[in-house]
Design a protein around this motif. Sequence first.
Motif, PDB file in Angstrom:
ATOM      1  N   TRP A 251       2.453   1.940  -3.444  1.00 54.72           N
ATOM      2  CA  TRP A 251       1.524   2.565  -4.389  1.00 54.72           C
ATOM      3  C   TRP A 251       1.195   4.006  -3.989  1.00 54.72           C
ATOM      4  O   TRP A 251       0.987   4.863  -4.852  1.00 54.72           O
ATOM      5  CB  TRP A 251       0.245   1.735  -4.499  1.00 54.72           C
ATOM      6  N   ASP A 252       1.198   4.279  -2.688  1.00 53.44           N
ATOM      7  CA  ASP A 252       0.847   5.631  -2.224  1.00 53.44           C
ATOM      8  C   ASP A 252       1.970   6.636  -2.469  1.00 53.44           C
ATOM      9  O   ASP A 252       1.710   7.771  -2.910  1.00 53.44           O
ATOM     10  CB  ASP A 252       0.510   5.612  -0.731  1.00 53.44           C
TER      11      ASP A 252
ATOM     12  N   THR B 147       0.830  -1.203   0.000  1.00 51.42           N
ATOM     13  CA  THR B 147       0.000   0.000   0.000  1.00 51.42           C
ATOM     14  C   THR B 147       0.866   1.255   0.000  1.00 51.42           C
ATOM     15  O   THR B 147       0.606   2.227  -0.725  1.00 51.42           O
ATOM     16  CB  THR B 147      -0.936  -0.003   1.224  1.00 51.42           C
ATOM     17  N   THR B 148       1.929   1.223   0.788  1.00 51.11           N
ATOM     18  CA  THR B 148       2.838   2.366   0.851  1.00 51.11           C
ATOM     19  C   THR B 148       3.551   2.577  -0.485  1.00 51.11           C
ATOM     20  O   THR B 148       3.710   3.722  -0.946  1.00 51.11           O
ATOM     21  CB  THR B 148       3.869   2.169   1.974  1.00 51.11           C
TER      22      THR B 148
END
Length: 491
Positions: free
Chosen positions: A475-476, A472-473
Amino acid sequence: MTTKLSAAALPTITTAATPAYDRATLTAGIVHFGVGNFHRAHQAVYLDDLFATGSDHDWALVGAGVRDADEAMRQKLKAQDWLTTVVEQEDDSSAARITGAMVDYLRPGEASAIIDKLADPAIRIVSLTITEGGYYIDPASQKFDPAHPDIAYDAAHIDAPKTTFGLILAGLIRRRAEGTQPFTVMSCDNIPGNGHVTQNAIVGLAKLVDPSLATWVKDTVAFPNGMVDRITPATSPREIGLLADNFGIDDAWPVFCENFKQWVLEDNFPAGRPALEKVGVQFVDDVAPYEHMKIRILNGGHATIAYPAGLMDIHFVHEAMENELVSAFLTKVEQDEIIPVVPPVPETDLGDYFALCQRRFANPKIGDTIRRLALDGSNRQPKFIIPSALDRVQRQQSVNGLSLVSALWCRYCYGETDSGAVIEPNDPSWARLTAQAKLAKSDPKAWLAMTEIYGDLAANPAFIAAFTNALTTLWDIGTKATLERYLADQL
């Protein structure tokens, strides 16, 4: 002005060491499957060194092809009398040598000719470098897959098999029928317990042919385990040009490599073996500690730097080591998570071994590519990264770094770098990996659903949480910022 490599040209070549023995005295003792760059920079070099001592000239190599693509290599080597130029490089030096340990190369697809050679009593060792993906291993269980279509075909056509294992088994069947002592089967691939894995494959295939045959193979054929090591990039026009420009040699398929090489073997060769201890091969009772060290620290280290470097559009491995974030990421993952779960190795300091690996990775002369390190993750991750992660979760220890390595692999398999550049297919299962990576962008668990790769780790809550956070990180905020956050202990 360049000299085309051939036996006739050897006396005229002054820029490279040439075989220090009469090749006419060589006779074949080893059939080798997988005549790629690593084999020609490793086993063939050790044998070349041994032959130069004046002994064991009855242990020359005969190559054997299986894939249609092997014919291109065969034709190039045939045109230069099976000679290979090996260029050994360090920061401040480059030296070329021409090896002559190979005396023939059997044509791929001609099963009868290969089986005839395997049945020859003079052949006492059959060796393999067929890559981690060539052993028909189920990634999650790490066990032989007898249901694979290639294996099923060979079991039904054992007189005319198509796989390496089918050909080896057919050769053993002939030797059994003719009363010839079995040859030793020696894997030279980066697989934990590679001798056991090879034995399981051949015995597993034999069971499909005839259970009594399987028992005979298990009871009479030796499969020594071994650890091999030498960084050997793929050959490209760059290397061919460098050889011509710097050494004046026209070799259609030279090998560039580092100076360092290592080979640790179990001394289990009932049919005899060359005296490789004379040229630096270490014979031990148990190879497992050396294998664990190399596969987890060196190969695991390669996997650790490959995917962040690939996502940041870094081309060469030494350039990745020059990048402060990538090199620091490697150091932290190794020191915090990988090295602490590597069992002790006799007379070896694991910290010193890792420092050696760092120096080797940073060698600018090698020209090793990030793309090569990132190749075939679906076969390499279950051997190089996942076992360390599994050991740690079983001990209830942090896997923040190893889960980030896995998340970076997932992000890489999405098929584009952080800059939007296309990543060309780089895995036999690329289509499936890309599909799962796209699903995982919104649902990270979709990547871990590949239980044939992750096994029990896929259901571990600690790993799921760490992987989800890492992906998730990524992609963020992207690869660079994610590495910065990890290095600051904020991931």
